[in-house]
Design a protein around this motif. Structure first.
Motif, PDB file in Angstrom:
ATOM      1  N   GLU A   1      -8.420  21.929   7.631  1.00  0.00           N
ATOM      2  CA  GLU A   1      -9.035  22.668   6.822  1.00  0.00           C
ATOM      3  C   GLU A   1      -9.737  21.831   5.620  1.00  0.00           C
ATOM      4  O   GLU A   1     -10.785  22.020   5.272  1.00  0.00           O
TER       5      GLU A   1
ATOM      6  N   LYS B   1     -18.627  20.702   4.640  1.00  0.00           N
ATOM      7  CA  LYS B   1     -19.433  21.649   4.182  1.00  0.00           C
ATOM      8  C   LYS B   1     -20.112  21.811   2.687  1.00  0.00           C
ATOM      9  O   LYS B   1     -21.181  21.808   2.508  1.00  0.00           O
TER      10      LYS B   1
ATOM     11  N   ASN C   1     -13.064  22.871  17.351  1.00  0.00           N
ATOM     12  CA  ASN C   1     -12.993  24.405  17.499  1.00  0.00           C
ATOM     13  C   ASN C   1     -13.471  24.677  15.993  1.00  0.00           C
ATOM     14  O   ASN C   1     -14.194  25.642  15.819  1.00  0.00           O
ATOM     15  N   ALA C   2     -12.449  24.309  15.045  1.00  0.00           N
ATOM     16  CA  ALA C   2     -12.826  24.469  13.703  1.00  0.00           C
ATOM     17  C   ALA C   2     -14.298  24.030  13.126  1.00  0.00           C
ATOM     18  O   ALA C   2     -14.935  24.740  12.359  1.00  0.00           O
ATOM     19  N   CYS C   3     -14.624  22.970  13.810  1.00  0.00           N
ATOM     20  CA  CYS C   3     -16.138  22.568  13.280  1.00  0.00           C
ATOM     21  C   CYS C   3     -17.089  23.454  13.988  1.00  0.00           C
ATOM     22  O   CYS C   3     -17.991  23.686  13.255  1.00  0.00           O
ATOM     23  N   LYS C   4     -16.659  23.613  15.093  1.00  0.00           N
ATOM     24  CA  LYS C   4     -17.639  24.514  15.845  1.00  0.00           C
ATOM     25  C   LYS C   4     -17.839  26.195  15.126  1.00  0.00           C
ATOM     26  O   LYS C   4     -19.011  26.675  14.812  1.00  0.00           O
ATOM     27  N   GLN C   5     -16.770  26.714  14.465  1.00  0.00           N
ATOM     28  CA  GLN C   5     -16.907  27.809  13.828  1.00  0.00           C
ATOM     29  C   GLN C   5     -17.263  27.868  12.627  1.00  0.00           C
ATOM     30  O   GLN C   5     -18.106  28.579  11.839  1.00  0.00           O
ATOM     31  N   ALA C   6     -17.467  26.425  11.874  1.00  0.00           N
ATOM     32  CA  ALA C   6     -17.926  26.336  10.580  1.00  0.00           C
ATOM     33  C   ALA C   6     -19.518  25.960  10.786  1.00  0.00           C
ATOM     34  O   ALA C   6     -20.217  25.826   9.795  1.00  0.00           O
ATOM     35  N   GLY C   7     -19.873  25.941  11.966  1.00  0.00           N
ATOM     36  CA  GLY C   7     -21.344  25.430  12.200  1.00  0.00           C
ATOM     37  C   GLY C   7     -21.850  24.006  12.276  1.00  0.00           C
ATOM     38  O   GLY C   7     -22.882  23.721  11.900  1.00  0.00           O
TER      39      GLY C   7
ATOM     40  N   VAL D   1     -15.050  21.822  23.307  1.00  0.00           N
ATOM     41  CA  VAL D   1     -13.762  22.121  23.317  1.00  0.00           C
ATOM     42  C   VAL D   1     -13.214  22.391  24.620  1.00  0.00           C
ATOM     43  O   VAL D   1     -11.826  21.833  24.707  1.00  0.00           O
TER      44      VAL D   1
END
Length: 663
Positions: free
Chosen positions: A64, A71, A93-99, A107
């Motif tokens: 996180e 960001k 996946n966290a990078c993907k979700q954050a654009g 992933v």
């Protein structure tokens, strides 16, 4: 192409990625821990964000915080480097979700190859050859024992979620399986948060050959040829080279095509490495796929002339692969040596400390072309801490053929000078010069099989090294480089017709006396271990010395740290301490003391106070630098007080427990 990327790593690989970003006019953001506040990778990037404490779990593994740093700085993409979160499905996946673009595979591909067991099942369906073994979900210890017995010993235990040599054990016989399994699972859980293991038949004298693959988002996939990574200690690579020696064109092509098939089976995108284990007769089997850039990628860059990090950035940005398979060629031969802060003579225990002196061969760092390349994430004055991998630098050379590359590597290693901690430089030099390696007799057991030769006492003249230390001492004390000897200010008249001065040095392994004799007519002579020679010297630069002993000219480098003279001569290093006061006995260490070989954490106490143990019995297990180290009894005896509990942090040299020797 991206305008700005965040590099979610540290050290050498972070500096390596930043170098390519700068060349492409892409902005770079570093992340750093408390321990790395003044690190090199922080300086070479355009921006830097603090992400937590010194331990990796408090900083570089905090998903996180790293995503938030990307960001906040406006980074469009994240390059994970290798290690840490580079193959972490949750991070991608966290990078993907954050654009934010993850500069790596999808992933799904990370998930497919993240489990060695699942990956092997997938490779079997893709007709990629596999080593016989057990890769099932059932992890019951008794079942695993039966499977190992069925496969036949020796077998290899591997952490299913592992990599980097962690969580691996070779088991020679059935009665050793249970203990090895427990240790393997413990290390796997500590390193990867997952104690699942798989079992494979352990092949005798295998080679470790890997293939670099690349795929884009447009359905194109190629292999950038192969690398041999067989020379290993503790299942970690020491020397790598490209192309792999001794492969036929047919085998090379078959391995490359099998690697591409593996990548296509998971719809791979980006840089990846498919690792194979190969028998001496050329049969190869899939081991695993690393869904990231490898530590040894520079040797591929050197023989192809390509910047693989640039390829990563272009593919992640949606561009097609720059070249087709037919356009890829190999030019010459490249070898990489990993220079570590470790002590080979003590089982390669990692060494911590400050780099008081760091001199590497003249080279442009991270250069794709040229004869010698140095990739490093540290500078003189930096510290190697117990928090991270102890690699100091990667030394890479390129030659027109393997023989030329070997000679170039030997010369380059001889130019490496490091003071402040133990290193493996001389050990690497011995391997490179050894007949088995130079002749291409490669397999993963090379170091163990030739242990006696590789760890034999140095044949480099200690007397000549002492002469260089003497020259440095006389220079420092106002000697010949300043126009006079420290004794020239005194009258040369002596009742006996001459005078002498004793210079006493203490080496790390024994005491040696060095005497400089000045004759009545001013001629200087050096008496050394019973031998006498005319003596003169000159000094140029900061550390360069030339000593004349009769007709012999000796050249070397001497770095002085207080009264300790570090001599670098003919590829070997020596440390001599000048005893400028009357020699006195130091405190002798009790041979039987059970002390911590390095800073670390106690993860298992295997005995109880009052227990009687035999010589060699395991007493305690420590974890340091992500590796387990078992403390064994130096002699038979009775356990007295146990001074540390499981979970305790232990300083280097701290006494761990008391062993009362048997009468």
């Amino acid at each position: 192409m991206f305008n700005k990327i965040l590099i979610a790593n540290r050290g050498e690989i972070a500096c390596r990625v930043a170098a390519t970003a700068k060349r492409l006019n892409v902005g770079s953001v570093a992340v750093y821990s408390d321990a790395d506040a003044k690190a090199k990778h922080v300086d070479v990037c355009d921006e830097a964000v603090h992400v937590g404490g010194s331990a990796a779990a408090e900083s570089y593994l905090r998903i996180e915080r790293i995503v938030d740093a990307a960001k906040k700085t406006g980074a469009q993409a994240v390059h994970p480097g290798y290690g840490f979160l580079s193959e972490n499905e949750a991070f991608a996946n966290a990078c993907k979700q954050a654009g934010i673009t993850f500069i790596g595979p999808p992933v799904e591909a990370i998930r497919a190859m993240g489990s060695k067991a699942a990956a092997k099942a997938l490779m079997q369906s893709a007709s990629v050859p596999l080593v016989p073994g057990y890769h099932g979900d059932d992890q019951d210890a008794s079942l695993l024992q039966r499977e190992a017995d069925r496969i036949g010993y020796p077998v290899m235990l591997k952490a299913s979620a592992g990599g980097g040599g962690k969580g691996m054990r070779v088991v020679e016989k059935s009665e050793d399986f249970a203990a090895a399994l427990a240790s393997c699972k413990r290390e796997a859980a500590s390193s990867f948060g997952n104690d699942r293991v798989l079992i494979e038949k352990y092949l005798l004298r295998p080679r470790h050959v890997e293939v670099q693959v690349f795929a884009d988002k447009h359905g194109h996939a190629v292999y950038l040829f192969d690398r041999d990574c067989s020379v290993q200690r503790r299942h970690q690579k020491v020397l790598e080279e490209a192309p792999a020696p001794g492969l036929s064109d047919e085998t090379r092509r078959a391995m490359g095509e099998a690697a591409v098939a593996a990548a296509r089976a998971v719809n791979y995108v980006g840089a990846g490495t498919v690792e194979f284990i190969m028998t001496q007769d050329g049969q190869f089997y899939f081991m695993e796929m690393n869904t990231r850039l490898q530590v040894e990628h520079p040797v591929t860059e050197m023989v192809t002339g390509l910047d693989l990090v640039e390829w990563q950035l272009r593919v992640a940005a949606g561009e097609p692969l720059p070249l087709t398979q037919d356009q890829l060629k190999v030019h010459g031969h490249a070898i990489e040596a990993r220079i570590y802060a470790e002590n080979p003579s003590r089982g390669f225990l990692p060494s911590t400390g400050t780099l008081k002196h760091l001199r590497m061969p003249h080279a442009v760092q991270f250069a794709i072309d040229g004869d010698v390349r140095v990739d490093s994430g540290v500078r003189q004055g930096d510290a190697i801490t117990p928090y991270y991998d102890p690699m100091i630098a990667k030394l890479i050379v390129h030659g027109r053929d393997r023989r030329n590359a070997l000679a170039r590597m030997s010369r380059a290693l001889a130019e490496c000078e490091i003071v402040g901690l133990h290193t493996n430089v001389e050990f690497l030099q011995r391997i490179v010069k050894s007949e088995p390696f130079s002749s291409g007799e490669l397999d993963t057991g090379l170091i163990e099989r030739h242990h006696d030769a590789l760890f034999a006492p140095s044949t480099v003249s200690r007397n000549k090294a002492l002469a260089l230390a003497c020259a440095a001492l006389l220079t420092r004390e106002g000697g010949e480089a300043h126009g006079q000897s420290p004794w020239d200010a005194l009258s040369h008249w002596r009742m006996a017709g001459g005078y002498s001065q004793d210079l006493n040095f203490r080496a790390t392994d024994n005491d040696e006396a060095l005497k400089v004799v000045f004759t009545k007519n001013g001629e200087k002579r050096l008496q050394l271990n019973g031998e006498s020679a005319r003596f003169g010297w000159s000094h140029s630069g900061e550390t360069s010395y030339a000593v004349q002993l009769d007709d012999a000219l000796i050249k070397g480098h001497v770095f002085t740290d207080g009264d300790i003279f570090h001599v670098f001569y003919e590829g070997a290093s020596f440390a001599f301490e000048w005893q400028n006061l009357m020699a006195h006995a130091g405190d002798a260490e009790h041979e039987g003391r059970l002390t911590a070989p390095m800073p670390g954490k106690v993860i298992a106490v295997l005995v109880q106070a009052g227990a009687t143990v035999e010589k060699g019995a395991p007493l305690m297990v420590m974890e340091a630098m992500k590796m387990e180290h078992t403390i064994v009894a130096p002699s038979a005896g009775k356990i007295g007080e146990i001074l540390f509990d499981v979970g305790d942090q232990v300083a280097d040299g701290a006494q761990l427990l008391i062993l009362e020797a048997s009468a």
